[in-house]
Design a protein around this motif. Structure first.
Motif, PDB file in Angstrom:
ATOM      1  N   GLU A  74       0.824  -1.217   0.000  1.00 16.10           N
ATOM      2  CA  GLU A  74       0.000   0.000   0.000  1.00 16.10           C
ATOM      3  C   GLU A  74       0.858   1.267   0.000  1.00 16.10           C
ATOM      4  N   VAL A  75       2.035   1.194   0.625  1.00 16.37           N
ATOM      5  CA  VAL A  75       2.952   2.333   0.625  1.00 16.37           C
ATOM      6  C   VAL A  75       3.497   2.561  -0.784  1.00 16.37           C
ATOM      7  N   LEU A  76       3.881   1.473  -1.437  1.00 18.75           N
ATOM      8  CA  LEU A  76       4.379   1.578  -2.815  1.00 18.75           C
ATOM      9  C   LEU A  76       3.292   2.086  -3.754  1.00 18.75           C
ATOM     10  N   GLU A  77       2.097   1.537  -3.605  1.00 14.13           N
ATOM     11  CA  GLU A  77       1.000   1.959  -4.486  1.00 14.13           C
ATOM     12  C   GLU A  77       0.660   3.426  -4.262  1.00 14.13           C
ATOM     13  N   ASN A  78       0.643   3.858  -3.026  1.00  8.57           N
ATOM     14  CA  ASN A  78       0.360   5.262  -2.739  1.00  8.57           C
ATOM     15  C   ASN A  78       1.418   6.170  -3.378  1.00  8.57           C
ATOM     16  N   ALA A  79       2.681   5.780  -3.266  1.00  6.94           N
ATOM     17  CA  ALA A  79       3.755   6.557  -3.885  1.00  6.94           C
ATOM     18  C   ALA A  79       3.615   6.557  -5.408  1.00  6.94           C
ATOM     19  N   ALA A  80       3.266   5.409  -5.971  1.00  4.94           N
ATOM     20  CA  ALA A  80       3.079   5.319  -7.423  1.00  4.94           C
ATOM     21  C   ALA A  80       1.912   6.200  -7.871  1.00  4.94           C
TER      22      ALA A  80
END
Length: 140
Positions: A74-80
């Motif tokens: 979820e952290v990666l997706e939010n950054a993406a």
């Protein structure tokens, strides 16, 4: 004429925030659609699987487990999502989503993990070589 310019300026001033909100909403919807075709969790699982092939067989499963269970997707997706919204226009996002809807595009994107798995060790080696070459005594 002065009155027309004043009305035009007032219209632009009053609709500017609404336009910005509308653009944000449109971008968010397009980004949601993109991730419906290319879920970050599946992308990370595929990358972990491919990257693990660079490791000794006895360490592969542990690596896959760490990458799929400990990495906060979820952290990666939010950054993406933030990066896509920041760097792409609505038109570019729309084109990107239209592209990814095509079966051939999804197939090509699915193969990018192989590309990244092939490229990553070479990139790491070149970075290490460059660092060693630029350190004192490394360049002769």
């Amino acid at each position: 004429m002065k009155r027309i310019l004043t009305l035009l300026a007032l219209t632009i001033f009053l609709t500017g925030p609404a336009f910005a909100a509308s653009e944000r909403d449109t971008k968010a919807a397009l980004i949601d659609e993109y991730f419906s075709y290319i879920p970050m969790k599946a992308l990370m699982a595929d990358m972990a699987q491919e990257m693990s092939r660079q490791l000794p067989a006895e360490k592969r499963q542990q690596f896959i487990d760490v990458m799929t269970k400990s990495v906060r997707v979820e952290v990666l997706e939010n950054a993406a999502r933030q990066s896509l919204a920041k760097h792409l226009t609505v038109g570019e996002l729309r084109l990107f989503v239209d592209f990814i809807k095509q079966p051939e595009a999804r197939s090509a994107m699915g193969k990018m993990k192989y590309y990244m798995a092939d490229l990553m060790p070479v990139l790491q080696q070149e970075m290490m070589r460059a660092i060693k070459a630029s350190s004192p005594g490394g360049m002769q």
